[in-house]
Design an enzyme around this catalytic site. Structure first.
Site, short mmCIF file in Angstrom:
data_model
loop_
_atom_site.label_atom_id
_atom_site.label_comp_id
_atom_site.label_asym_id
_atom_site.label_seq_id
_atom_site.Cartn_x
_atom_site.Cartn_y
_atom_site.Cartn_z
N VAL A 1 -11.79 3.72 1.92
CA VAL A 1 -11.22 4.60 0.89
C VAL A 1 -12.25 4.99 -0.17
O VAL A 1 -12.10 6.03 -0.83
CB VAL A 1 -10.00 3.95 0.21
CG1 VAL A 1 -8.89 3.71 1.22
CG2 VAL A 1 -10.37 2.66 -0.52
N ASN B 1 -2.95 1.22 -1.73
CA ASN B 1 -2.89 -0.23 -1.88
C ASN B 1 -4.24 -0.91 -1.72
O ASN B 1 -4.43 -2.02 -2.21
CB ASN B 1 -1.89 -0.79 -0.86
CG ASN B 1 -1.98 -2.29 -0.73
OD1 ASN B 1 -1.53 -3.03 -1.60
ND2 ASN B 1 -2.59 -2.76 0.36
N SER C 1 -1.64 -3.52 -11.20
CA SER C 1 -1.59 -4.97 -11.41
C SER C 1 -1.22 -5.26 -12.85
O SER C 1 -1.48 -4.46 -13.76
CB SER C 1 -2.96 -5.60 -11.10
OG SER C 1 -3.01 -6.95 -11.51
N TYR D 1 -11.93 -5.70 -12.45
CA TYR D 1 -10.64 -5.52 -11.80
C TYR D 1 -9.60 -4.95 -12.78
O TYR D 1 -8.87 -4.01 -12.45
CB TYR D 1 -10.16 -6.86 -11.26
CG TYR D 1 -8.87 -6.81 -10.47
CD1 TYR D 1 -8.85 -6.34 -9.16
CD2 TYR D 1 -7.66 -7.25 -11.03
CE1 TYR D 1 -7.67 -6.32 -8.43
CE2 TYR D 1 -6.48 -7.24 -10.31
CZ TYR D 1 -6.49 -6.76 -9.01
OH TYR D 1 -5.32 -6.73 -8.29
N LYS E 1 -7.58 -1.34 -12.47
CA LYS E 1 -6.13 -1.26 -12.38
C LYS E 1 -5.51 -0.54 -13.58
O LYS E 1 -4.47 0.11 -13.46
CB LYS E 1 -5.54 -2.66 -12.23
CG LYS E 1 -5.92 -3.34 -10.91
CD LYS E 1 -5.46 -2.55 -9.70
CE LYS E 1 -5.64 -3.30 -8.39
NZ LYS E 1 -5.13 -2.57 -7.22
N ILE F 1 0.94 -12.80 -6.74
CA ILE F 1 1.59 -12.70 -5.43
C ILE F 1 0.83 -13.58 -4.43
O ILE F 1 -0.41 -13.60 -4.43
CB ILE F 1 1.61 -11.24 -4.93
CG1 ILE F 1 2.20 -10.31 -6.00
CG2 ILE F 1 2.38 -11.14 -3.63
CD1 ILE F 1 3.64 -10.55 -6.33
#
Length: 249
Positions: free
Chosen positions: A65, A91, A143, A156, A160, A189
């Site tokens: 991606v 995703n 997130s 990160y 997000k 998760i």
């Protein structure tokens, strides 16, 4: 169930974890699914399992991606195979956690290129055919780190958080063409991405979650299935936190 009967869905990072659960769930609701992932063998195994268990068509497509041509090729393949694209789930993601003093420029660039630029590349490729159809659903997997920040995750969290801004801006661009764009912000998760976190961090996460447990990939998949359905036709530009109450806005 057939709330998504014969819809065509592309799920990036769909070979495992949250992406796999999303792809399986959309198929159970009637969609045909393109499992797009950089890991072709795992994507093929997932696609075969989905086809066998749901009776829906499912194909695997390899792609990166972060590379615009590769991302476009994934969308093009979906259209070649099925004639259209109705649903895009951005995703695909990665982490390279560290304190900012220890994050290399390469690790910063990698996380931003996959998590944020990847969504840009795939959405850019998917929006044109969706606009011609005057319909479409895009869901970006953000997130809680993008909402509240997380120490040791400046790269990160930035990616997000950027995805949330991207979601809102794109929703305003394409809303007049019947395309909705929303984001889901998972909390902690249980996936391969989180299984190796330090025990003390896992305990702290549960302590800070009002529902007192970690989530599972199916929790995220259920939220996504709603957002891409007709029931959510008047919802766009929104961020749905699926985090057991960890981050309340």
């Amino acid at each position: 169930m057939d709330r998504l009967k014969d819809k065509i869905a592309v799920v990036t990072g769909g070979a495992q974890g949250i992406g796999k659960a999303i792809a399986e769930t959309l198929a159970r609701h009637g969609a045909h699914v393109v499992v797009a992932d950089i890991k072709l063998e795992k994507a093929e195994a997932t696609a075969q399992a989905i086809a066998a268990s749901t009776g829906r068509r499912a194909i695997a497509v390899q792609g990166n991606v972060a590379d615009s041509e590769s991302a476009k090729a994934m969308i093009d393949r979906a259209i070649e195979e099925f004639g259209r694209i109705d649903i895009l789930i951005n995703n695909a993601g990665t982490t390279r956690d560290n304190l900012i003093m220890r994050i290399s420029e390469a690790d910063w660039d990698l996380v931003l290129s996959i998590n944020l630029k990847g969504a840009f590349n795939c959405s850019k490729a998917a929006v044109r055919p969706m606009m011609k159809q005057r319909s479409g659903r895009i869901v970006n997997i953000s997130s809680v780190s993008g909402l509240a920040g997380q120490a040791g995750q400046t790269n990160y969290s930035s990616s997000k958080a950027g995805l949330i801004g991207f979601t809102k801006a794109l929703a305003k661009e394409v809303g007049s063409r019947g395309i909705t764009v929303n984001a889901v912000a998972p909390g902690f998760i249980e996936t391969d991405l989180t299984k190796d976190l330090p025990a003390e961090l896992k305990e702290m996460a549960i302590k800070n979650t009002p529902l007192g447990r970690w989530g599972v990939p199916q929790d995220i998949a259920n939220a996504v299935a709603f957002l891409v359905s007709d029931e959510a036709a008047f919802i766009t530009g929104q961020v749905l936190s699926v985090d057991g109450g960890m981050v309340m806005q």
